[in-house]
Scaffold this motif. Structure first.
Motif, mmCIF file in Angstrom:
data_model
loop_
_atom_site.group_PDB
_atom_site.id
_atom_site.type_symbol
_atom_site.label_atom_id
_atom_site.label_comp_id
_atom_site.label_asym_id
_atom_site.label_seq_id
_atom_site.Cartn_x
_atom_site.Cartn_y
_atom_site.Cartn_z
ATOM 1 N N VAL A 63 123.531 39.597 92.460
ATOM 2 C CA VAL A 63 122.080 39.566 92.450
ATOM 3 C C VAL A 63 121.574 40.280 93.695
ATOM 4 C CG1 VAL A 63 121.927 37.373 93.696
ATOM 5 C CG2 VAL A 63 120.067 38.032 92.152
ATOM 6 N N ASP A 64 120.354 40.802 93.639
ATOM 7 C CA ASP A 64 119.675 41.305 94.839
ATOM 8 C C ASP A 64 118.879 40.143 95.432
ATOM 9 O OD1 ASP A 64 120.337 44.124 95.013
ATOM 10 O OD2 ASP A 64 119.176 44.403 93.186
ATOM 11 N N HIS A 65 119.375 39.593 96.506
ATOM 12 C CA HIS A 65 118.760 38.401 97.104
ATOM 13 C C HIS A 65 118.792 38.574 98.619
ATOM 14 C CE1 HIS A 65 117.504 34.258 95.964
ATOM 15 N NE2 HIS A 65 117.967 33.894 97.142
ATOM 16 N N GLU A 66 118.009 39.549 99.107
ATOM 17 C CA GLU A 66 118.036 39.927 100.513
ATOM 18 C C GLU A 66 117.221 38.990 101.393
ATOM 19 O OE1 GLU A 66 116.338 43.810 100.513
ATOM 20 O OE2 GLU A 66 117.667 44.556 98.940
ATOM 21 N N GLY A 67 116.128 38.468 100.832
ATOM 22 C CA GLY A 67 115.107 37.784 101.616
ATOM 23 C C GLY A 67 113.850 38.623 101.640
ATOM 24 N N GLY A 68 112.741 38.022 102.057
ATOM 25 C CA GLY A 68 111.472 38.747 102.040
ATOM 26 C C GLY A 68 111.042 39.035 100.623
ATOM 27 N N PHE A 119 128.171 37.218 94.700
ATOM 28 C CA PHE A 119 127.685 37.923 95.886
ATOM 29 C C PHE A 119 126.288 38.478 95.653
ATOM 30 C CE2 PHE A 119 129.809 41.185 93.392
ATOM 31 C CZ PHE A 119 129.008 42.309 93.514
ATOM 32 N N SER A 120 125.627 38.763 96.776
ATOM 33 C CA SER A 120 124.340 39.436 96.786
ATOM 34 C C SER A 120 124.523 40.848 97.329
ATOM 35 C CB SER A 120 123.361 38.675 97.686
ATOM 36 O OG SER A 120 122.164 39.402 97.864
ATOM 37 N N PHE A 121 123.754 41.790 96.806
ATOM 38 C CA PHE A 121 123.761 43.147 97.355
ATOM 39 C C PHE A 121 122.939 43.140 98.639
ATOM 40 C CE2 PHE A 121 124.734 44.126 92.859
ATOM 41 C CZ PHE A 121 125.870 44.908 93.046
ATOM 42 N N ALA A 122 123.576 42.731 99.705
ATOM 43 C CA ALA A 122 122.931 42.595 101.017
ATOM 44 C C ALA A 122 124.030 42.621 102.072
ATOM 45 C CB ALA A 122 122.154 41.274 101.081
ATOM 46 N N PRO A 123 123.692 43.064 103.297
ATOM 47 C CA PRO A 123 122.361 43.390 103.819
ATOM 48 C C PRO A 123 122.015 44.880 103.684
ATOM 49 C CG PRO A 123 123.940 43.359 105.610
ATOM 50 C CD PRO A 123 124.719 43.005 104.375
ATOM 51 N N VAL A 124 120.727 45.165 103.838
ATOM 52 C CA VAL A 124 120.253 46.547 103.926
ATOM 53 C C VAL A 124 120.599 47.080 105.310
ATOM 54 C CG1 VAL A 124 118.165 47.990 104.035
ATOM 55 C CG2 VAL A 124 118.424 46.271 102.229
ATOM 56 N N LEU A 125 121.244 48.252 105.355
ATOM 57 C CA LEU A 125 121.642 48.870 106.622
ATOM 58 C C LEU A 125 120.817 50.114 106.940
ATOM 59 C CD1 LEU A 125 125.549 48.580 106.340
ATOM 60 C CD2 LEU A 125 123.918 46.968 107.347
ATOM 61 N N ASP A 126 119.796 50.384 106.134
ATOM 62 C CA ASP A 126 118.923 51.530 106.385
ATOM 63 C C ASP A 126 118.101 51.311 107.650
ATOM 64 O OD1 ASP A 126 119.652 52.735 103.860
ATOM 65 O OD2 ASP A 126 118.361 51.247 102.906
ATOM 66 N N LEU A 127 117.721 52.403 108.290
ATOM 67 C CA LEU A 127 116.888 52.333 109.491
ATOM 68 C C LEU A 127 115.406 52.328 109.113
ATOM 69 C CD1 LEU A 127 118.641 54.808 111.954
ATOM 70 C CD2 LEU A 127 119.179 52.412 111.460
ATOM 71 N N SER A 128 114.618 51.658 109.902
ATOM 72 C CA SER A 128 113.179 51.595 109.688
ATOM 73 C C SER A 128 112.513 52.774 110.391
ATOM 74 C CB SER A 128 112.623 50.264 110.216
ATOM 75 O OG SER A 128 111.233 50.185 110.017
ATOM 76 N N HIS A 129 112.520 53.922 109.723
ATOM 77 C CA HIS A 129 111.909 55.118 110.299
ATOM 78 C C HIS A 129 110.391 55.124 110.151
ATOM 79 C CE1 HIS A 129 115.584 57.280 111.283
ATOM 80 N NE2 HIS A 129 116.065 57.075 110.059
ATOM 81 N N GLY A 130 109.838 54.154 109.417
ATOM 82 C CA GLY A 130 108.399 54.139 109.173
ATOM 83 C C GLY A 130 107.967 55.138 108.134
ATOM 84 N N ILE A 131 108.912 55.607 107.305
ATOM 85 C CA ILE A 131 108.618 56.622 106.294
ATOM 86 C C ILE A 131 108.709 56.045 104.893
ATOM 87 C CG2 ILE A 131 109.414 58.809 105.290
ATOM 88 C CD1 ILE A 131 110.483 59.550 108.080
ATOM 89 N N SER A 132 109.760 55.276 104.637
ATOM 90 C CA SER A 132 110.069 54.816 103.285
ATOM 91 C C SER A 132 109.373 53.506 102.950
ATOM 92 C CB SER A 132 111.588 54.646 103.131
ATOM 93 O OG SER A 132 111.905 54.063 101.888
ATOM 94 N N GLY A 133 108.504 53.549 101.949
ATOM 95 C CA GLY A 133 107.849 52.327 101.513
ATOM 96 C C GLY A 133 108.783 51.391 100.783
ATOM 97 N N VAL A 134 109.722 51.949 100.001
ATOM 98 C CA VAL A 134 110.626 51.099 99.234
ATOM 99 C C VAL A 134 111.607 50.362 100.149
ATOM 100 C CG1 VAL A 134 112.431 52.830 98.793
ATOM 101 C CG2 VAL A 134 112.012 50.993 97.134
ATOM 102 N N ILE A 135 111.891 50.922 101.317
ATOM 103 C CA ILE A 135 112.732 50.215 102.293
ATOM 104 C C ILE A 135 111.830 49.326 103.159
ATOM 105 C CG2 ILE A 135 114.348 50.432 104.201
ATOM 106 C CD1 ILE A 135 115.447 51.252 101.439
ATOM 107 N N GLY A 136 110.925 49.888 103.907
ATOM 108 C CA GLY A 136 109.945 49.105 104.655
ATOM 109 C C GLY A 136 110.563 47.947 105.412
ATOM 110 N N ASP A 137 110.057 46.721 105.159
ATOM 111 C CA ASP A 137 110.513 45.553 105.906
ATOM 112 C C ASP A 137 111.848 45.005 105.407
ATOM 113 O OD1 ASP A 137 109.765 44.377 103.520
ATOM 114 O OD2 ASP A 137 108.329 42.983 104.405
#
Length: 347
Positions: A63-68, A119-137
């Motif tokens: 499942v996708d269960h990252e939080g937020g 398992f959950s597909f987590a954690p997100v390891l992308d950087l918060s460049h302030g560009i991607s809305g789908v990544i965001g917080d």
């Protein structure tokens, strides 16, 4: 029957007879759950047990269960903070941020494991460049060292609860504006400019990361294919240069970012030949069937061994978990994190 290379989904809160037959296809290997598959804790636990009982070895349930904003199950589960919220706490107090990340990883995994989810597909390891809305917080931080630090503690908590982690989206989705669910993003940076995005993946591999999901993003200065279909990214960089020996899961082949690779069977073949161990086909049962029927090669024994590592380890049931002091403390702390700008925590 060994685990096949395809992960698919089911429609509702219990299995239909048609879904039971589909999940017994020799090329099926797992099921990804969504919010529509959840009605109650009891129902979810029964659904997962039903899926697991279909085959030996049992199908993987994920499942996708990252939080937020990315948390598929809500009622009865702890409301988990976003990764960015943990990053804010880290900025205020490094030790507090690390402990909260470990606690969030443990609580997320412990609650899912109590329901039987592997398992959950987590954690997100992308950087918060302030560009991607789908990544965001969904990203912990803009600093790759902080992302690696917090993700390490998050994974440590998951593993303590009996669950392996899957880092995403390699080599980094944070540097593009487009959402790969809706379009094919193109990142025009050169490899040396992508090194900071790659760093969290490199560190997490050293820490024992079991799974990675590549991005449906084209890194045009490196290769013409999206990363999840690219032997350059999956074999040359991820396997050889970074030494990753775990599972590579494709992102959903139904996303717009995958359409450039042809029809569903062509997408699946391309992803597997590029180096993926398992491909995801979501929200299209007919396409999942076509993919499984089209894959005529026997599963790679190495991939089968990698996938076996993703089975969740033994965990207490809901009653025992909720009776524990560890759950009570984590639940109260993380629920309180939503209401307090700087959460005080004994570490």
């Amino acid at each position: 029957m060994s685990l096949g290379p395809v992960m698919l989904d089911v429609e509702g809160i219990c299995l239909t007879e048609a879904e039971r037959r589909l999940l017994c296809h020799p090329r099926a290997g797992g099921v990804i759950l969504f919010t529509r598959n959840f009605e109650s804790l009891e129902q979810l636990t029964e659904l997962v047990a039903d899926i697991h009982a279909l085959r030996t070895p049992r199908l993987l349930v994920a499942v996708d269960h990252e939080g937020g904003r990315v948390q598929r199950f809500r009622e009865g589960f702890t409301r988990l903070p976003s990764a960015a919220r943990l990053g804010t706490q880290y900025d205020a107090h490094h030790g507090r941020g690390r402990e909260l990340a470990r606690m969030a990883g443990w609580l997320m995994a412990a609650e899912l494991r109590a329901a039987g989810v592997d398992f959950s597909f987590a954690p997100v390891l992308d950087l918060s460049h302030g560009i991607s809305g789908v990544i965001g917080d969904r990203a912990f931080h803009r600093d790759p060292e902080v992302v690696a630090d917090l993700a390490h503690h998050f994974m440590s908590g998951m593993q303590h609860a009996g669950m392996e982690a899957v880092g995403k989206h390699f080599p980094g989705h944070g540097g593009v504006r487009e959402d790969s669910h809706l379009a094919l993003p193109v990142d025009s940076r050169h490899l040396n400019e992508l090194e900071s995005d790659i760093l969290p993946f490199e560190r997490m591999i050293r820490y024992g990361l079991a799974g990675i999901m590549p991005a449906h993003v084209v890194y045009a200065q490196c290769d013409r294919h999206p990363a999840g279909f690219s032997p350059y990214w999956l074999n040359q960089i991820l396997r050889r240069r970074l030494g990753f020996g775990g599972v590579i899961f494709s992102d959903d082949l139904s996303m717009a970012g995958a359409e450039c690779m042809g029809d569903y069977p062509d997408r699946a073949r391309a992803a597997l030949r590029a180096g993926c161990d398992m491909v995801l086909v979501c929200n299209h049962p007919d396409a999942a069937r076509r993919v499984m029927d089209a894959l005529d090669e026997d599963p790679d024994p190495v991939s089968i061994a990698r996938l076996a590592r993703m089975h969740g380890r033994r965990s207490p049931g809901w009653e025992a978990l909720r009776a524990s002091e560890a759950w009570r403390r984590a639940h109260e702390t993380l629920e309180g994190l939503h209401d307090s700008p700087l959460m005080e925590l004994d570490v």
